[in-house]
Design a protein around this motif. Structure first.
Motif, mmCIF file in Angstrom:
data_model
loop_
_atom_site.group_PDB
_atom_site.id
_atom_site.type_symbol
_atom_site.label_atom_id
_atom_site.label_comp_id
_atom_site.label_asym_id
_atom_site.label_seq_id
_atom_site.Cartn_x
_atom_site.Cartn_y
_atom_site.Cartn_z
ATOM 1 N N ARG A 62 -2.070 4.070 -9.969
ATOM 2 C CA ARG A 62 -2.434 5.419 -9.945
ATOM 3 C C ARG A 62 -1.293 6.410 -9.866
ATOM 4 N NH1 ARG A 62 -8.292 6.565 -7.748
ATOM 5 N NH2 ARG A 62 -7.613 8.891 -8.357
ATOM 6 N N ASP B 100 -4.074 1.233 -6.256
ATOM 7 C CA ASP B 100 -5.258 1.365 -5.613
ATOM 8 C C ASP B 100 -5.768 -0.400 -5.587
ATOM 9 O OD1 ASP B 100 -8.172 1.369 -5.011
ATOM 10 O OD2 ASP B 100 -8.246 3.216 -5.856
ATOM 11 N N HIS B 101 -5.501 -0.979 -4.600
ATOM 12 C CA HIS B 101 -5.785 -2.553 -4.601
ATOM 13 C C HIS B 101 -7.131 -2.883 -4.637
ATOM 14 C CE1 HIS B 101 -1.431 -3.690 -3.889
ATOM 15 N NE2 HIS B 101 -1.415 -2.606 -3.094
ATOM 16 N N GLU B 102 -8.115 -1.917 -4.162
ATOM 17 C CA GLU B 102 -9.481 -2.287 -4.176
ATOM 18 C C GLU B 102 -9.993 -2.225 -5.544
ATOM 19 O OE1 GLU B 102 -13.497 0.005 -2.247
ATOM 20 O OE2 GLU B 102 -11.496 0.416 -1.373
ATOM 21 N N TRP C 258 0.713 5.385 -6.290
ATOM 22 C CA TRP C 258 0.243 4.353 -5.456
ATOM 23 C C TRP C 258 -0.701 3.289 -6.179
ATOM 24 C CZ3 TRP C 258 -2.192 9.052 -6.147
ATOM 25 C CH2 TRP C 258 -3.654 8.817 -6.246
ATOM 26 N N THR D 72 0.713 -1.243 -0.014
ATOM 27 C CA THR D 72 -0.013 0.010 -0.053
ATOM 28 C C THR D 72 0.785 1.345 -0.132
ATOM 29 O OG1 THR D 72 -0.082 -0.095 2.421
ATOM 30 C CG2 THR D 72 -1.864 -1.027 1.314
ATOM 31 N N ARG E 128 2.905 4.390 -0.887
ATOM 32 C CA ARG E 128 2.754 5.594 -1.791
ATOM 33 C C ARG E 128 4.093 6.387 -2.037
ATOM 34 N NH1 ARG E 128 -2.685 7.648 -1.555
ATOM 35 N NH2 ARG E 128 -1.885 9.899 -2.217
#
Lengths: 323, 127
Positions: free
Chosen positions: B23, B16-18, B14, B3, B5
């Motif tokens: 990004r 965006d694993h969700e 970073w 996670t 950054r």
């Protein structure tokens, strides 16, 4: 963002438009380095400025100016001429102007035949290319330069619109070729002179010749000696040849064979031949090779052979020591 | 799960694993030159863990991305798709010129003024 634009004063607007205008002028003039300043407002002017700046970068990376291409053409030392499909000259480079004595303005619009009469534009267009042909470049003063020409069709947007002709001055090359031929001629003359020195055929009476062989006798020299001897016998109508090998060096089987071939050849055309100056090692070699010596007349020294030959002439007969 | 950054002079990267989307967001007023672009790409490849993922690049706040940087970005084929969010005058120009010059290079690329629309489009490239 719209609010920001409204906060810009009229003077600011005018200044920023002028800045953008400057960059536009620079781009039109192929100056791709010019940059429009960007503010921190990220407004519409900044957007336009960024666009112009990026346009300049993309043009700089992908565009070659006509000036740049012309500079290349003008730097080439070969003669370049471009015509339209009717054969009228549309472009010449500096090298051609310099060699022909014409100014570019005097040639543009004129038929190609005025400077390169040996090239047919129609024929080049039909064949699409013509290369390696010798022609003449007509000079303003009435002279002409020998040139090698290469021509090919000039294609624009898929259409043949004329020809591009490249000519190379052959004057230097021709001169070098002439010098090379002159050198070869001189070498040939020296070879003939050397032949004469290698085959010093000396007449000691109207029909008596002496040929002393000095140094080594290669196959090639043996052949040339034989040829020269036969020619001399025929041209002088010689009846007797004294072949002296006192000065012969490096004797081996090949050399002996060469001498015997000369002896046989002279006999074949009807002259007598006497071999003089046979050293012991030569005699030993002749015996080793089982050579038939019955018909070979020999003397130990050249002096003895000359005395005998001249004595024979005066007595009208010939004597000697048959081997 | 990574996670992390990564923030450079010109922006932040970073994962965006969700969403399964990489990004990158340009920093306000950032001027990106070739070394910056290389540094950004290095971080993007590290953060994505070498996986082929779609990337969302928000150029809204960028002030300049120069020609060498654009060419370098265009040479990177690691991503499965690229959405450019261009919600500002400069961003719009950067995005459009990038798209005009490199839009046909093989990597699916699209311009958006809305981040939500960009994410929606990139989701179609998630394996």
């Amino acid at each position: 963002m719209a609010e920001d634009v409204h906060q810009v004063t009229e003077i600011d607007v005018e200044r920023r438009l002028e800045e953008l205008q400057e960059v536009i002028f620079a781009l039109v003039a192929f100056n791709y380095q010019a940059k429009a300043p960007l503010s921190d407002r990220n407004d519409i002017f900044d957007g336009m400025a960024a666009g112009l700046n990026m346009l300049g970068e993309e043009l700089a990376a992908s565009t070659i100016s006509k000036k740049y291409v012309l500079s290349i053409l003008q730097s080439i030392k070969d003669f370049i001429v471009v015509t339209d499909s009717s054969g009228a000259i549309t472009m010449v480079n500096d090298a051609l102007c310099e060699a022909s004595g014409y100014e570019e303005e005097e040639l543009v619009g004129k038929p190609l035949g005025q400077i390169l009469p040996g090239i047919s534009v129609a024929a080049v267009i039909e064949a699409r290319t013509a290369s390696g042909e010798e022609s003449y470049l007509t000079q303003k003063g009435g002279g002409a330069l020998l040139v090698a020409t290469t021509a090919s069709v000039f294609v624009e947007r898929g259409q043949v619109t004329g020809i591009v002709c490249v000519a190379r001055d052959l004057t230097q090359a021709k001169r070098a070729e002439e010098e090379r031929l002159a050198l070869r001629d001189a070498v040939n003359k020296q070879a003939i002179l050397l032949d004469e020195l290698l085959t010093p055929i000396i007449p000691i009476a109207d029909d008596v010749l002496i040929l002393p062989i000095i140094g080594s006798l290669s196959d090639d020299r043996a052949r040339r000696v034989t040829e020269a001897l036969l020619q001399a016998v025929v041209s002088r109508r010689a009846r007797l040849v004294l072949l002296d090998i006192t000065g012969l060096r490096g004797i081996d089987a090949t050399v002996v064979q060469g001498i015997l071939r000369a002896v046989e050849a002279v006999k074949l055309i009807g002259a007598d031949i006497v071999l003089t100056g046979i050293r012991p090692e030569v005699a030993a070699l002749m015996v080793t090779f089982d050579i038939n010596l019955d018909r070979l007349v020999t003397y130990g020294t050249l002096q003895a052979a000359i005395q005998s030959a001249l004595g024979l002439r005066s007595r009208g007969s010939r004597s000697g020591r048959s081997a | 799960m990574n996670t992390e950054r990564r923030t450079t002079k010109t922006g932040t990267t970073w994962m965006d694993h969700e969403l399964g989307i990489l990004r990158f967001e340009y920093a306000p007023g950032s001027v990106c030159k070739l070394p910056d672009a290389k540094e950004n790409i290095k971080h993007q490849l590290e953060v994505s863990g070498g996986k082929t993922v779609p990337i969302l690049v928000d150029v809204t706040k960028a002030k300049e991305v120069d020609g060498e940087s654009r060419a370098y970005y265009a040479s990177i084929k690691t991503f499965s798709a690229m959405a450019l969010v261009i919600a500002s005058p400069i961003g719009r120009v950067i995005g459009n010129i990038f798209f005009a010059v490199y839009g046909t290079r093989g990597l699916p690329t699209k311009l958006f003024t809305s981040e939500a629309d960009a994410i929606q489009w990139l989701k179609t490239f998630i394996k």
